[in-house]
Design an enzyme around this catalytic site. Structure first.
Site, PDB file in Angstrom:
ATOM      1  N   ARG A 522     -12.081 -29.558  55.195  1.00  0.00           N
ATOM      2  CA  ARG A 522     -12.896 -30.653  55.752  1.00  0.00           C
ATOM      3  C   ARG A 522     -13.550 -30.227  57.051  1.00  0.00           C
ATOM      4  O   ARG A 522     -12.953 -29.499  57.846  1.00  0.00           O
ATOM      5  CB  ARG A 522     -12.012 -31.870  56.068  1.00  0.00           C
ATOM      6  CG  ARG A 522     -11.619 -32.672  54.860  1.00  0.00           C
ATOM      7  CD  ARG A 522     -10.997 -33.991  55.262  1.00  0.00           C
ATOM      8  NE  ARG A 522      -9.996 -33.824  56.296  1.00  0.00           N
ATOM      9  CZ  ARG A 522      -9.607 -34.789  57.127  1.00  0.00           C
ATOM     10  NH1 ARG A 522     -10.165 -35.986  57.057  1.00  0.00           N
ATOM     11  NH2 ARG A 522      -8.679 -34.571  58.034  1.00  0.00           N
ATOM     12  N   SER A 586      -3.265 -25.041  58.830  1.00  0.00           N
ATOM     13  CA  SER A 586      -1.890 -25.479  58.526  1.00  0.00           C
ATOM     14  C   SER A 586      -1.042 -24.386  57.883  1.00  0.00           C
ATOM     15  O   SER A 586      -0.482 -24.565  56.807  1.00  0.00           O
ATOM     16  CB  SER A 586      -1.931 -26.697  57.619  1.00  0.00           C
ATOM     17  OG  SER A 586      -2.799 -27.648  58.164  1.00  0.00           O
ATOM     18  N   ASP A 640      -1.385 -28.765  61.485  1.00  0.00           N
ATOM     19  CA  ASP A 640      -1.571 -30.173  61.096  1.00  0.00           C
ATOM     20  C   ASP A 640      -0.430 -31.070  61.588  1.00  0.00           C
ATOM     21  O   ASP A 640      -0.625 -32.254  61.880  1.00  0.00           O
ATOM     22  CB  ASP A 640      -1.723 -30.313  59.566  1.00  0.00           C
ATOM     23  CG  ASP A 640      -0.553 -29.710  58.803  1.00  0.00           C
ATOM     24  OD1 ASP A 640       0.247 -28.959  59.403  1.00  0.00           O
ATOM     25  OD2 ASP A 640      -0.426 -29.972  57.594  1.00  0.00           O
TER      26      ASP A 640
END
Length: 900
Positions: A522, A586, A640
């Site tokens: 994203r 992450s 994350d």
């Protein structure tokens, strides 16, 4: 004349549909906990939960009490793939003094007959399971226990009502045990109706209704457990013995009962009781015919008005007479013969009229029976949510078998009343006896299966002691990761993030955020406002990462990322601005500062080459330079989990722990600088990314790893690594379930022992299916549909087992995660040096958010293992996007303060 006389006994289809609706309402009443006490149709749970599946085998005994004779049976069930069985029976009389004597005598008589049978069959030295068919209304609380509610069918034995008939039989058998060397285990108490369904169910697996139309009448069927308020549990189905003979005892059928029905009832052993049965069963139809003929004779319509003794004698006309008189093929000869025997000297008109009376009485019986059966079939169809249903009704009883027209009439009317049910009527051979043996065989099979399933799932049941051990081991590993001398060999890496503060509300500006951590990537634009109108606005776009790029070269991966950023900047019209950027990455990284992150190793299915050991921020800058279209100020590389903590920290300053429970599993928390030996300085705090997925890679939790965990680990991309994560995270739970299902299928406990092609495929069982299957709102029918989507053709029993497996795996995951979390909150409490800690944990991840039980079990475990910590769980809204922007904003704020 007869038609006019018996006008009320002729029932139109509209009347029958009305009876059907009344019976449906009575069924609902009988199933409800609050309405059952006043319901006439008692809907008794039989505790028979499964129909035969063809894998039953062994030798079984059965005794059958309830008809005009007592029977003992031996049933051999062969597991030869042909579903064959062999039945040997012996009949014994039921003397009047026994069926109207006292309880002890009755059960002694049953035991004596059984003993005699075992002697003749040479079975005395074998230990055999026994099924007891007891054809009277009983309240059961388990399969091998039943309290007699009331005697029916001319039985009137003293001292038995309101007692458990199985323990009475066991007592009687016990007396014989020592002296005659017999060992019989009463495993199941069965109603003859249930026995009939089970016998037919052995031959036809569609059979889920049992019907008796004989001396008595009754029906049973397989009901969904979720509708049976009287029994705990919502899973699966159970056979309900309707005891429909009492339908109408509350007056519900008074408009259909004739003067003859009332007269018959008054002269019976139980006036006002079993009114439906008295309109249907063969025990009463002959008497009904007698009362009608008597009145017609008295009114001069028959036999020249001469009333013979036979017509005045109760019980003189029996069902066998009625059946014989309705044999139309033989004209009037039968009728004439029977009436003459009864000293009635009939004319031809008399014979025609009497035959017509018999037809109307038996036709009404078939009609009423069809209406109640149609109600049951409709309920079954609605339970299954089918527009059209195929099913089989197992039938037994003298009236159905011996009456020349009854069966045909019944079938015809049922098909008219429920045109959307394709019904097969299957005549039961030796139903009640063989049926009791079948129930016993099924109970035997289920008990053996239960044992195997329990043994398979036992390693997933973790005691509080075991969980406490896990918590203590996790605590030890956290300390190892923080110490300079042990950090290199620690499995829980405790990586410093260089995030040294949480938001204070003064952050503001525009920030870009990137989020890479799974199969999607994203790009976000985040606008943060401070002051009174504090807010965060986000715009984002999602891009897929194809498998060939996830597992290609590092250069290809980062070029793909930059291509996605370029698309987004163009899309938002901000290509020229040099915005500060936070990069959520992450994967385990070793950071030397907030904007430097060296990838320790790939996880979650990524395998891009030339990345491990490299600085991901440098790789991103290189790719931006290669593209040479725009420039960005990369301020922070973020995990994350840290993003999750920061997002919640923006709302609640007490949030100092972040938890991800989704595809992966990880925790971060604010640690005192003085405890972080691998970073210079003792002042303040820094967020530590524990990377706890690697907990156990040194073998410290091998004692709780099952063979299924080992199989999942060996088949994964990184064998031997991330063992704790493989027991707790969404990426692996479905695969653990698949391994267990394969094992249970190999043991013959699932899917009829057939391992389908789809079950052999790795990854077919996604974790989202666990969440769906375990949802409390889902009926088993929907579970079966989910399994069908996966190419698994399951029975109702299979669905229950699959649901149980999913539950065991996800519960263990939540408990292990809770044990790890308890270690972290306890550490925080000790760091602060307080007796009692109040703290908030920011949580994100699909497993926590979407699974119906994970979050509850997790919270309960933390509470149990860290009782001195009062923990609030706060759901993070977009930790990896918003969190990355907030970290970037905090870093900018702290940098500016430092410059000043």
């Amino acid at each position: 004349q007869v038609d006019r006389y018996l006008y009320h006994m002729r029932l139109s289809d509209d009347v029958l549909l009305d009876v059907m609706a009344r019976f449906q309402a009575e069924m609902v009443k009988g199933l409800g906990r609050d309405t059952n006490p006043t319901a006439t149709v008692k809907m008794l749970p039989s505790f028979v939960r499964s129909l035969p599946d063809g894998s039953e085998k062994g030798d079984f005994l059965a005794v059958d009490l309830g008809g005009s004779q007592f029977r003992a049976h031996q049933v051999k069930v062969f597991d030869d793939g042909k579903q064959s069985s062999q039945l040997e029976s012996k009949f014994y009389p039921t003397p009047k003094e026994v069926i109207q004597g006292n309880g002890a005598e009755l059960f002694d008589y049953v035991a004596d007959c059984l003993l005699d049978f075992m002697e003749t069959k040479n079975l005395k030295h074998k230990k055999l399971p026994l099924g007891f068919t007891f054809s009277f209304p009983c309240k059961q609380t388990k399969l091998e226990e039943g309290v007699l509610l009331a005697w029916t069918k001319h039985f009137k034995v003293r001292g038995v009502q309101d007692t458990d008939v199985v323990s009475s039989l066991r007592k009687a058998l016990q007396k014989h045990k020592a002296s005659f060397d017999i060992d019989v285990d009463v495993l199941a108490l069965v109603n003859d109706t249930v026995g009939t369904m089970m016998t037919c169910g052995y031959d036809d697996q569609r059979c889920e209704v049992g019907l008796i139309i004989g001396t008595g009448t009754n029906a049973c069927y397989m009901e969904e457990m979720r509708h049976i308020d009287l029994v705990e549990g919502d899973e699966g189905r159970m056979c309900i013995n309707t005891e429909w003979g009492a339908f109408g005892d509350d007056g519900a059928l008074d408009d259909l009962r004739t003067e003859f029905d009332r007269e018959l009832d008054l002269g019976s052993l139980n006036p006002g009781k079993q009114l439906f049965e008295k309109m249907i069963s063969s025990l009463y139809l002959g008497e009904l015919v007698r009362l009608i003929l008597l009145k017609m004779t008295k009114e001069g319509l028959l036999f020249n008005g001469k009333v013979s003794t036979a017509l005045l004698t109760k019980g003189k006309i029996e069902m066998k007479h009625v059946s014989a008189m309705e044999k139309y093929k033989e004209g009037l000869s039968n009728t004439k013969e029977i009436l003459t025997e009864l000293n009635l000297f009939p004319s031809e008109e008399d014979c025609i009229a009497v035959q017509h009376v018999c037809t109307i009485v038996s036709f009404r019986s078939a009609n009423l029976c069809a209406a109640a059966l149609a109600a049951i079939l409709t309920r079954l169809r609605e339970n299954k949510k089918l527009l059209r249903m195929r099913t089989t009704v197992g039938i037994d009883g003298g009236l159905y078998k011996t009456h020349p027209q009854y069966a045909k009439r019944l079938h015809k009317v049922v098909r008219r009343l429920v045109p959307n049910c394709d019904v097969r009527f299957l005549l039961s051979v030796s139903g009640s006896g063989k049926g009791a043996a079948m129930v016993t065989a099924v109970a035997y099979r289920l008990a053996a299966q239960r044992k195997q399933i329990d043994a398979t799932l036992a390693p997933f049941l973790l005691s509080v002691e075991t969980l406490r051990e896990v918590k203590n081991k996790m605590r030890t590993e956290l300390e190892y990761g923080l110490k300079r001398e042990t950090q290199a060999s620690a499995t829980v890496k405790m990586l410093p993030t260089y995030v040294c503060g949480t938001p204070d509300g003064t952050e503001k500006g525009k920030f870009l955020a990137l989020d890479l951590g799974g199969t999607n990537f994203r790009v976000l634009l985040v606008k943060i406002r401070s002051g009174r109108r504090r807010s965060v606005q986000m715009y984002n776009k999602i891009f897929a990462i194809p498998l060939e790029i996830m597992q290609g070269t590092g250069e290809e991966l980062f070029d793909h990322i930059v291509q996605c950023i370029a698309d987004f900047l163009e899309y938002m019209g901000i290509k020229g601005a040099r915005l500060p950027l936070g990069f959520t990455f992450s994967f385990p990284c070793r950071q030397a500062s907030i904007d430097k992150g060296t990838l320790v190793e790939w996880t979650k299915g990524f395998k891009a080459t030339d990345c491990e050991g490299e600085d991901v921020v440098d790789m991103l800058r290189e790719a931006i330079r290669r593209r040479n279209e725009f420039d960005l100020d990369i301020v922070a590389v973020v995990n994350d989990t840290v993003g999750t903590m920061m997002t919640c920290g923006y709302e609640d300053p007490n949030c100092e722990i972040g938890l991800i429970a989704g595809t992966g599993s990880n925790v971060c928390y604010m640690e005192d600088m003085k405890n972080i030996e691998i970073v210079e300085g003792n002042e303040g705090k820094m967020c530590i990314n524990t990377e706890w997925g690697g907990f156990g890679d040194n073998g410290c939790i091998d004692n709780i790893r099952t063979k299924y965990d080992k199989e999942v680990d060996e088949g994964s991309l990184n064998p031997g690594k991330q063992r704790y994560e493989k027991m707790t995270s969404g990426m692996y739970l479905g695969e653990i379930v698949r391994q267990i299902l394969i094992d249970l299928t190999k043991q013959g406990l699932l899917f009829r022992g057939q391992i389908s092609e789809s079950l052999r495929k790795r990854g077919i069982f996604e974790t989202k299916f666990l969440s769906q299957i375990e949802s409390d709102r889902l009926a088993l029918l929907q579970v079966r549909r989910i399994l069908q989507q996966l190419g698994l053709d399951s029975t109702c029993e299979d669905s229950i087992i699959v649901k149980e497996v999913c539950g065991a795996v996800s519960k263990r995951a939540a408990q292990l995660c809770g044990a790890g979390l308890a270690a972290v909150v306890e550490k925080k409490r000790e760091n602060r040096g307080v007796e009692h800690l109040q703290i908030t944990i920011g949580v994100d991840g699909t497993l926590y958010k979407l699974h119906p039980h994970f979050s509850r079990v997790l919270r309960e475990t933390v509470k149990e293992l860290a009782p001195q910590c009062d923990v609030t769980f706060m759901l993070s809204e977009d930790g990896s996007g918003k969190g990355a922007a907030l970290i970037t904003a905090v870093a900018k704020r702290l940098h500016n303060v430092g410059q000043k």
